[in-house]
Motif scaffolding. Sequence first.
Motif, PDB file in Angstrom:
ATOM      1  N   ASN A   3       0.807  -1.218   0.000  1.00 23.97           N
ATOM      2  CA  ASN A   3       0.000   0.000   0.000  1.00 23.97           C
ATOM      3  C   ASN A   3       0.841   1.269   0.000  1.00 23.97           C
ATOM      4  OD1 ASN A   3      -2.644  -1.299   0.114  1.00 23.97           O
ATOM      5  ND2 ASN A   3      -2.052  -1.912   2.173  1.00 23.97           N
ATOM      6  N   SER A   4       1.953   1.249  -0.731  1.00 25.80           N
ATOM      7  CA  SER A   4       2.840   2.412  -0.723  1.00 25.80           C
ATOM      8  C   SER A   4       2.145   3.660  -1.266  1.00 25.80           C
ATOM      9  CB  SER A   4       4.124   2.125  -1.486  1.00 25.80           C
ATOM     10  OG  SER A   4       3.849   1.809  -2.838  1.00 25.80           O
ATOM     11  N   ALA A   5       1.240   3.506  -2.228  1.00 28.03           N
ATOM     12  CA  ALA A   5       0.525   4.671  -2.756  1.00 28.03           C
ATOM     13  C   ALA A   5      -0.376   5.277  -1.677  1.00 28.03           C
ATOM     14  CB  ALA A   5      -0.300   4.292  -3.982  1.00 28.03           C
ATOM     15  N   ASN A   6      -0.990   4.442  -0.865  1.00 30.18           N
ATOM     16  CA  ASN A   6      -1.836   4.936   0.229  1.00 30.18           C
ATOM     17  C   ASN A   6      -0.998   5.707   1.244  1.00 30.18           C
ATOM     18  OD1 ASN A   6      -2.838   2.211  -0.804  1.00 30.18           O
ATOM     19  ND2 ASN A   6      -4.677   3.054   0.117  1.00 30.18           N
ATOM     20  N   ILE A   7       0.159   5.176   1.558  1.00 31.43           N
ATOM     21  CA  ILE A   7       1.046   5.824   2.533  1.00 31.43           C
ATOM     22  C   ILE A   7       1.557   7.149   1.981  1.00 31.43           C
ATOM     23  CG2 ILE A   7       3.253   5.598   3.752  1.00 31.43           C
ATOM     24  CD1 ILE A   7       2.600   2.508   3.804  1.00 31.43           C
ATOM     25  N   GLU A   8       1.945   7.171   0.703  1.00 34.27           N
ATOM     26  CA  GLU A   8       2.402   8.413   0.086  1.00 34.27           C
ATOM     27  C   GLU A   8       1.291   9.467   0.067  1.00 34.27           C
ATOM     28  OE1 GLU A   8       4.324   7.880  -3.698  1.00 34.27           O
ATOM     29  OE2 GLU A   8       5.449   6.154  -2.944  1.00 34.27           O
ATOM     30  N   THR A   9       0.067   9.041  -0.191  1.00 37.36           N
ATOM     31  CA  THR A   9      -1.070   9.960  -0.191  1.00 37.36           C
ATOM     32  C   THR A   9      -1.265  10.568   1.188  1.00 37.36           C
ATOM     33  OG1 THR A   9      -2.158   8.733  -1.964  1.00 37.36           O
ATOM     34  CG2 THR A   9      -3.557  10.146  -0.611  1.00 37.36           C
ATOM     35  N   ALA A  10      -1.194   9.738   2.220  1.00 37.46           N
ATOM     36  CA  ALA A  10      -1.357  10.226   3.590  1.00 37.46           C
ATOM     37  C   ALA A  10      -0.237  11.191   3.965  1.00 37.46           C
ATOM     38  CB  ALA A  10      -1.399   9.053   4.565  1.00 37.46           C
ATOM     39  N   MET A  11       0.990  10.862   3.580  1.00 35.78           N
ATOM     40  CA  MET A  11       2.116  11.748   3.886  1.00 35.78           C
ATOM     41  C   MET A  11       1.960  13.090   3.172  1.00 35.78           C
ATOM     42  SD  MET A  11       5.336   9.117   4.021  1.00 35.78           S
ATOM     43  CE  MET A  11       6.491  10.401   4.514  1.00 35.78           C
ATOM     44  N   ALA A  12       1.464  13.063   1.942  1.00 35.52           N
ATOM     45  CA  ALA A  12       1.243  14.307   1.204  1.00 35.52           C
ATOM     46  C   ALA A  12       0.163  15.151   1.885  1.00 35.52           C
ATOM     47  CB  ALA A  12       0.845  14.002  -0.242  1.00 35.52           C
ATOM     48  N   ALA A  13      -0.892  14.509   2.379  1.00 34.80           N
ATOM     49  CA  ALA A  13      -1.950  15.238   3.082  1.00 34.80           C
ATOM     50  C   ALA A  13      -1.419  15.857   4.371  1.00 34.80           C
ATOM     51  CB  ALA A  13      -3.126  14.304   3.381  1.00 34.80           C
ATOM     52  N   LEU A  14      -0.607  15.103   5.105  1.00 40.18           N
ATOM     53  CA  LEU A  14      -0.004  15.638   6.331  1.00 40.18           C
ATOM     54  C   LEU A  14       0.918  16.819   6.025  1.00 40.18           C
ATOM     55  CD1 LEU A  14       0.766  12.261   8.100  1.00 40.18           C
ATOM     56  CD2 LEU A  14      -0.817  14.017   8.938  1.00 40.18           C
ATOM     57  N   ALA A  15       1.715  16.688   4.969  1.00 38.86           N
ATOM     58  CA  ALA A  15       2.630  17.765   4.596  1.00 38.86           C
ATOM     59  C   ALA A  15       1.859  19.009   4.160  1.00 38.86           C
ATOM     60  CB  ALA A  15       3.565  17.300   3.479  1.00 38.86           C
ATOM     61  N   ARG A  16       0.826  18.829   3.367  1.00 38.70           N
ATOM     62  CA  ARG A  16       0.032  19.968   2.891  1.00 38.70           C
ATOM     63  C   ARG A  16      -0.664  20.669   4.052  1.00 38.70           C
ATOM     64  NH1 ARG A  16      -0.456  23.434  -1.473  1.00 38.70           N
ATOM     65  NH2 ARG A  16      -2.488  24.402  -1.264  1.00 38.70           N
ATOM     66  N   LEU A  56     -16.530   3.600   7.211  1.00 38.03           N
ATOM     67  CA  LEU A  56     -16.252   3.096   5.866  1.00 38.03           C
ATOM     68  C   LEU A  56     -14.754   3.031   5.596  1.00 38.03           C
ATOM     69  CD1 LEU A  56     -19.070   4.922   3.872  1.00 38.03           C
ATOM     70  CD2 LEU A  56     -18.921   2.471   4.395  1.00 38.03           C
ATOM     71  N   ALA A  57     -14.006   3.993   6.116  1.00 37.04           N
ATOM     72  CA  ALA A  57     -12.552   3.969   5.958  1.00 37.04           C
ATOM     73  C   ALA A  57     -11.962   2.730   6.617  1.00 37.04           C
ATOM     74  CB  ALA A  57     -11.938   5.233   6.549  1.00 37.04           C
ATOM     75  N   GLU A  58     -12.499   2.354   7.767  1.00 34.72           N
ATOM     76  CA  GLU A  58     -12.024   1.142   8.453  1.00 34.72           C
ATOM     77  C   GLU A  58     -12.263  -0.095   7.593  1.00 34.72           C
ATOM     78  OE1 GLU A  58     -10.134  -0.940  11.439  1.00 34.72           O
ATOM     79  OE2 GLU A  58     -10.394   1.225  11.334  1.00 34.72           O
ATOM     80  N   ILE A  59     -13.406  -0.150   6.933  1.00 34.27           N
ATOM     81  CA  ILE A  59     -13.716  -1.270   6.035  1.00 34.27           C
ATOM     82  C   ILE A  59     -12.734  -1.294   4.868  1.00 34.27           C
ATOM     83  CG2 ILE A  59     -15.441  -2.165   4.411  1.00 34.27           C
ATOM     84  CD1 ILE A  59     -17.576  -1.086   6.445  1.00 34.27           C
ATOM     85  N   HIS A  60     -12.474  -0.131   4.275  1.00 39.21           N
ATOM     86  CA  HIS A  60     -11.519  -0.042   3.169  1.00 39.21           C
ATOM     87  C   HIS A  60     -10.124  -0.454   3.633  1.00 39.21           C
ATOM     88  CE1 HIS A  60     -13.863   2.420   0.108  1.00 39.21           C
ATOM     89  NE2 HIS A  60     -14.681   2.320   1.139  1.00 39.21           N
ATOM     90  N   PHE A  61      -9.713   0.047   4.801  1.00 35.78           N
ATOM     91  CA  PHE A  61      -8.396  -0.285   5.339  1.00 35.78           C
ATOM     92  C   PHE A  61      -8.261  -1.793   5.541  1.00 35.78           C
ATOM     93  CE2 PHE A  61      -5.765  -1.290   9.024  1.00 35.78           C
ATOM     94  CZ  PHE A  61      -4.548  -0.765   8.615  1.00 35.78           C
ATOM     95  N   ASP A  62      -9.276  -2.405   6.136  1.00 34.70           N
ATOM     96  CA  ASP A  62      -9.227  -3.850   6.366  1.00 34.70           C
ATOM     97  C   ASP A  62      -9.103  -4.616   5.055  1.00 34.70           C
ATOM     98  OD1 ASP A  62      -9.415  -3.434   9.089  1.00 34.70           O
ATOM     99  OD2 ASP A  62     -11.562  -3.907   9.206  1.00 34.70           O
ATOM    100  N   ALA A  63      -9.872  -4.210   4.056  1.00 39.28           N
ATOM    101  CA  ALA A  63      -9.822  -4.890   2.753  1.00 39.28           C
ATOM    102  C   ALA A  63      -8.455  -4.707   2.101  1.00 39.28           C
ATOM    103  CB  ALA A  63     -10.922  -4.367   1.842  1.00 39.28           C
ATOM    104  N   GLU A  64      -7.918  -3.497   2.162  1.00 39.52           N
ATOM    105  CA  GLU A  64      -6.614  -3.233   1.558  1.00 39.52           C
ATOM    106  C   GLU A  64      -5.486  -3.948   2.303  1.00 39.52           C
ATOM    107  OE1 GLU A  64      -8.025   1.163  -0.004  1.00 39.52           O
ATOM    108  OE2 GLU A  64      -6.697   1.008   1.726  1.00 39.52           O
ATOM    109  N   SER A  65      -5.648  -4.110   3.601  1.00 41.78           N
ATOM    110  CA  SER A  65      -4.628  -4.778   4.403  1.00 41.78           C
ATOM    111  C   SER A  65      -4.585  -6.269   4.149  1.00 41.78           C
ATOM    112  CB  SER A  65      -4.877  -4.517   5.891  1.00 41.78           C
ATOM    113  OG  SER A  65      -4.717  -3.146   6.164  1.00 41.78           O
ATOM    114  N   GLU A  66      -5.680  -6.825   3.657  1.00 42.00           N
ATOM    115  CA  GLU A  66      -5.758  -8.266   3.369  1.00 42.00           C
ATOM    116  C   GLU A  66      -5.250  -8.613   1.986  1.00 42.00           C
ATOM    117  OE1 GLU A  66      -9.814  -9.304   4.031  1.00 42.00           O
ATOM    118  OE2 GLU A  66      -9.695  -8.952   6.187  1.00 42.00           O
ATOM    119  N   GLU A  67      -5.032  -7.598   1.138  1.00 46.15           N
ATOM    120  CA  GLU A  67      -4.583  -7.854  -0.227  1.00 46.15           C
ATOM    121  C   GLU A  67      -3.197  -8.481  -0.222  1.00 46.15           C
ATOM    122  OE1 GLU A  67      -4.761  -4.179  -2.340  1.00 46.15           O
ATOM    123  OE2 GLU A  67      -6.951  -4.082  -2.249  1.00 46.15           O
TER     124      GLU A  67
END
Length: 69
Positions: A3-16, A56-67
């Motif tokens: 999930n590197s794209a998810n992590i990069e997105t979160a880091m960009a949001a934190l930086a912004r 809903l974010a928790e549901i998405h996170f769980d699904a993405e974490s199982e990939e």
Amino acid sequence: MRNSANIETAMAALARAAWTRGQSPTYDEEAVCDLLADLKHFCVAANIDFGTCDRLAEIHFDAESEEVP
């Protein structure tokens, strides 16, 4: 890293968010809490149910974490 794209997105949001406040970006618990509080304020202003988004974010996170990597 999974999930590197998810992590990069979160880091960009934190930086912004930090940049918007006139601060240097940080990537710690306080920065995450500040961004979440900002999102709650946004949701109130935009009439969006933050609790529903959070669940809903928790549901998405769980699904993405199982990939498979």
